[in-house]
Scaffold this motif. Structure first.
Motif, PDB file in Angstrom:
ATOM      1  N   ARG A   1       5.842 -14.226  16.936  1.00  0.00           N
ATOM      2  CA  ARG A   1       4.928 -13.926  16.656  1.00  0.00           C
ATOM      3  C   ARG A   1       5.413 -13.535  14.822  1.00  0.00           C
ATOM      4  N   TYR A   2       4.315 -13.375  14.442  1.00  0.00           N
ATOM      5  CA  TYR A   2       4.339 -12.530  13.311  1.00  0.00           C
ATOM      6  C   TYR A   2       3.870 -11.226  13.007  1.00  0.00           C
ATOM      7  N   PHE A   3       4.259 -10.326  12.293  1.00  0.00           N
ATOM      8  CA  PHE A   3       3.760  -9.095  12.190  1.00  0.00           C
ATOM      9  C   PHE A   3       4.504  -8.331  11.207  1.00  0.00           C
ATOM     10  N   SER A   4       3.544  -7.878  10.160  1.00  0.00           N
ATOM     11  CA  SER A   4       3.994  -7.411   9.201  1.00  0.00           C
ATOM     12  C   SER A   4       2.814  -6.143   9.138  1.00  0.00           C
ATOM     13  N   THR A   5       4.287  -4.714   9.221  1.00  0.00           N
ATOM     14  CA  THR A   5       3.476  -3.314   9.599  1.00  0.00           C
ATOM     15  C   THR A   5       2.571  -3.149   7.980  1.00  0.00           C
ATOM     16  N   PHE A   6       2.547  -3.787   7.427  1.00  0.00           N
ATOM     17  CA  PHE A   6       2.355  -3.215   5.834  1.00  0.00           C
ATOM     18  C   PHE A   6       0.697  -4.306   4.924  1.00  0.00           C
ATOM     19  N   GLY A   7       1.505  -5.561   5.746  1.00  0.00           N
ATOM     20  CA  GLY A   7       0.430  -6.890   5.488  1.00  0.00           C
ATOM     21  C   GLY A   7      -0.841  -6.471   6.227  1.00  0.00           C
ATOM     22  N   GLY A   8      -1.579  -6.743   5.634  1.00  0.00           N
ATOM     23  CA  GLY A   8      -3.198  -6.502   5.985  1.00  0.00           C
ATOM     24  C   GLY A   8      -3.909  -5.541   6.456  1.00  0.00           C
ATOM     25  N   THR A   9      -3.734  -4.741   6.214  1.00  0.00           N
ATOM     26  CA  THR A   9      -3.290  -3.023   6.859  1.00  0.00           C
ATOM     27  C   THR A   9      -4.561  -2.508   6.152  1.00  0.00           C
ATOM     28  N   PRO A  10      -5.635  -2.036   6.261  1.00  0.00           N
ATOM     29  CA  PRO A  10      -6.885  -1.334   5.774  1.00  0.00           C
ATOM     30  C   PRO A  10      -7.466  -1.095   4.797  1.00  0.00           C
ATOM     31  N   VAL A  11      -6.754  -0.135   3.779  1.00  0.00           N
ATOM     32  CA  VAL A  11      -6.431   0.263   1.945  1.00  0.00           C
ATOM     33  C   VAL A  11      -6.569  -1.294   1.757  1.00  0.00           C
ATOM     34  N   SER A  12      -4.825  -2.099   1.746  1.00  0.00           N
ATOM     35  CA  SER A  12      -4.839  -3.197   0.951  1.00  0.00           C
ATOM     36  C   SER A  12      -6.274  -3.966   0.823  1.00  0.00           C
ATOM     37  N   ILE A  13      -6.465  -4.699   2.410  1.00  0.00           N
ATOM     38  CA  ILE A  13      -7.346  -5.193   2.203  1.00  0.00           C
ATOM     39  C   ILE A  13      -9.153  -5.028   1.776  1.00  0.00           C
ATOM     40  N   ALA A  14      -9.084  -3.925   1.656  1.00  0.00           N
ATOM     41  CA  ALA A  14     -10.715  -3.416   0.798  1.00  0.00           C
ATOM     42  C   ALA A  14     -10.491  -3.797  -0.938  1.00  0.00           C
ATOM     43  N   ALA A  15      -8.469  -3.134  -0.990  1.00  0.00           N
ATOM     44  CA  ALA A  15      -8.607  -3.727  -2.963  1.00  0.00           C
ATOM     45  C   ALA A  15      -9.168  -5.085  -3.006  1.00  0.00           C
ATOM     46  N   ALA A  16      -8.459  -5.727  -1.780  1.00  0.00           N
ATOM     47  CA  ALA A  16      -8.372  -7.231  -1.818  1.00  0.00           C
ATOM     48  C   ALA A  16     -10.599  -7.732  -2.152  1.00  0.00           C
ATOM     49  N   ASP A  17     -10.658  -6.875  -0.768  1.00  0.00           N
ATOM     50  CA  ASP A  17     -12.248  -7.433  -0.631  1.00  0.00           C
ATOM     51  C   ASP A  17     -12.626  -6.683  -2.310  1.00  0.00           C
ATOM     52  N   ALA A  18     -12.577  -5.978  -2.646  1.00  0.00           N
ATOM     53  CA  ALA A  18     -13.284  -5.938  -4.400  1.00  0.00           C
ATOM     54  C   ALA A  18     -13.090  -5.969  -4.833  1.00  0.00           C
ATOM     55  N   VAL A  19     -11.954  -7.278  -5.178  1.00  0.00           N
ATOM     56  CA  VAL A  19     -11.097  -7.904  -6.225  1.00  0.00           C
ATOM     57  C   VAL A  19     -11.826  -8.822  -6.185  1.00  0.00           C
TER      58      VAL A  19
END
Lengths: 440, 440
Positions: free
Chosen positions: A306-324
């Motif tokens: 499986r794949y997991f990244s602790t900080f990958g795709g966290t809500p704050v990162s996604i919020a920034a990406a969504d805004a961009v």
């Protein structure tokens, strides 16, 4: 006195102002010898907005270099998105998150339908590392083709396919180097064909071609589209995978579409990479990257782990990406990149008429490479004089290419024609200074 | 019906509420098969504060699992630090940044003096990857020793030293596995001695021991300190480097000091690793990690190539990390971890008297492992029943260990004795449910 450099040399410590020297010395002690600072006289940035940065003394700089804050430094909508989500919660992808799903759907909607799954990382390095891990796992092969001065990341694995970091001696035995594309890309296609055949016949086998869609570290080579479609076919015919590294060319920088490889769509068909990697501008500075892949590749990879990244795709990162993603669309930044890119290209062409030192001007959108030459050969010294003179004149730019003689023009995508005029005026002056400067 | 699991199985889709099922299906389509969700009934988290999380329906959960938001979910001071710096500017380490220097000095001040340089990454995976790159470059060797169920990251390189990801078959030929420490750590020390000698005699040579200071993925094994000092000497006698993986044990979790390896300081001397890696709680959720290293190692690494990470050590990440370090001190979170950890250990010991299923309780500070057993052997099924029953009761927890029968107790460091009481009460109930549940 050492010659000029894109990076600060400790031999220049005595030339610095007292406060700068003290800060650089403290930095040297704690960060150590592996880190570098830009410019012969480093800049302490304390504030930014749009295409402008300010240093600690209040001096304003025009940013012609930074491709990470692509919707502009400190864009209020990105700042607000980050602040609002950080105040709510920041967990991880093992909990359900509606916005993660919605953003993923939106991102995938901008890509060819076959690219159906997205896996989040924190950096472009991690994205290329994961893409290689998937490609090698699925194909069962090791061999990778990259360009001669490629840069694909700083993890152990991606450093092995990045000759721009440590030279050709630092790359892995399973890597083959090809020259970046020129002209109609025929020579590039032929080189990939030969390298794939050679790898396939070797103990390594052929796993993948990794190609930055604008060949940035090779000195910016858009080539004559649509050769990447042909190259993709060549790779597939050799049972390999085509990994499109869109870490630098992605998210609208080329002024054509969100993605660099779609410049190569043609009557023969759309270009469809097997894996696309993204990073830098994705969150305007928030550490977020991703691998977007064909579903069958992810299925096969998932069958082995499986794949997991602790900080990958966290809500704050996604919020920034969504805004961009929304800002790029709503502020028309792709169209702006195309328009201002053309304006800059024209202006740089006019400068070339007055300055023999200006050689080829290559690129598309807001990713341009300007070669500086002397008697037709690469002129690294003048390039470094220009880079440092521009910094003194309040314009931040960098150099790249195997011969270090290519000015990299890749400002935030909100760069205006007025910004372009200021840049061209200061570049004209810097070129005059370089002309009178003595060679080392 | 499938058996209970720490992770959601798509075989359970029909058991979910309609809105949850629809969101899971959309997520499956876009994120693909490599991602997993916690619990037989996944939780959609929308808000958090301190040790509490809330789902979309407003249900409150006590967080006994998440070690990333270590100063508490949405800590107002971290939120404010992120928001304020994002509004100012977010550039990179190639510009001077006073706070980067100040934070680096402060961080280094918490570590043994010999660890003089810090290199920033975005994740613990990148930190371990970079530490390995430095270790292999400097020693010129490849061989690495890790524990039998170790987890050190998801990059290509760190996955090769992480048997917990894909089993022993997935690790590299240059990796040797040793059992995690028990008792006074003598067996562990002997195993490291033998593995180092075996590697040194092999074609790979011996480069480094990588040891998580709490052996988390092995099921939480604090061992009887101070064995790590002896092991460090063994590694150095074999001309190898000791990489202390503090990604999970660092920043106060063990309730002793900021770092896990200092538990092993003794009259024989302080433990001084060659490289220390950090991540997870460093920025309370902001993607930041680091390698802290002996200066001479960084000097030698820098002689072969420079280090740069686009997002590593950016102003916003440093702002978050700086806030975290100050909060840990000012709110007395290390002392709280020690005190509440002891309270929990006592409480778990009392539960063990009433529940035969509770076997060993191991750990220090707020990192505890609770083995669930049946007739003295690991009982994965009951562990999974308990994990899912606790989720239904509003308590979030996970399981680990090679036999998947260890409850991982590692809440935010602001966990109170009242939180501990609630957890113990609910665990007592969940154990009663598990006792009456049928085995598969």
């Amino acid at each position: 006195m050492p010659g000029p450099s894109t990076y600060f040399s400790n031999d220049r410590l005595d030339e610095l102002s007292e406060p700068t020297r003290l800060l650089v010395e403290r930095r040297n002690r704690s960060l150590g010898a592996a880190y570098r600072l830009f410019y012969d006289d480093p800049v302490e940035i304390v504030r930014g907005l749009g295409t402008r940065l300010w240093d600690a003394a209040g001096t304003e700089y025009l940013d012609v270099y930074n491709n990470v804050p692509s919707v502009g430094h400190s864009h209020p909508r990105v700042v607000e998105a980050i602040a609002a989500q950080a105040a709510l919660v920041n967990t991880n992808t093992r909990y359900l998150d509606r916005r993660l799903v919605e953003y993923s759907e939106e991102l995938l909607g901008t890509l060819p339908r076959a690219l159906a799954n997205v896996l989040y990382t924190c950096t472009g390095s991690e994205a290329n590392d994961l893409a290689l891990r998937i490609a090698k796992t699925v194909t069962g092969k090791q061999g990778v083709i990259v360009t001669r001065n490629a840069y694909h990341g700083v993890t152990s694995e991606t450093a092995l396919i990045s000759p721009s970091l440590g030279g050709e001696a630092s790359i892995a035995p399973w890597v083959r180097l090809v020259d970046p594309p020129t002209g109609d890309g025929s020579a590039f296609a032929d080189a990939v064909t030969a390298a794939a055949a050679e790898l396939a016949a070797s103990e390594h086998g052929f796993a993948a071609l990794v190609a930055d869609s604008i060949f940035a570290s090779d000195g910016v080579h858009p080539g004559g589209a649509p050769f990447l479609g042909r190259v993709s076919d060549i790779v597939h015919d050799a049972d390999g995978l085509y990994i499109a590294d869109e870490v630098q060319s992605g998210f609208g920088r080329l002024g054509h579409d969100l993605w660099g490889f779609t410049r190569h769509d043609s009557a023969l068909g759309a270009v469809v990479p097997d894996l696309v990697t993204v990073g830098k501008p994705m969150g305007n500075g928030m550490p977020i990257g991703a691998v977007i892949a064909r579903r069958e590749l992810v299925d096969e990879f998932a069958a082995r782990g499986r794949y997991f990244s602790t900080f990958g795709g966290t809500p704050v990162s996604i919020a920034a990406a969504d805004a961009v993603l929304h800002i790029i669309r709503e502020e028309g930044l792709i169209e702006n990149a195309r328009m201002v890119g053309e304006y800059l290209t024209t202006g740089l062409g006019m400068l070339a008429e007055f300055h023999e030192a200006v050689g080829a001007v290559r690129g598309v959108g807001l990713f341009l490479g300007v070669d500086l030459v002397r008697d037709g050969v690469p002129d690294e010294h003048s390039t470094l004089v220009v880079v440092n003179e521009l910094r003194r004149r309040g314009v931040l730019i960098g150099a790249s290419g195997a011969a270090r003689n290519t000015l990299k023009v890749r400002p935030p995508l909100c760069f205006s024609t007025a910004d372009a005029d200021r840049f061209l005026t200061e570049l004209d002056s810097a070129l005059r200074v370089a002309r009178t400067a003595k060679a080392i």
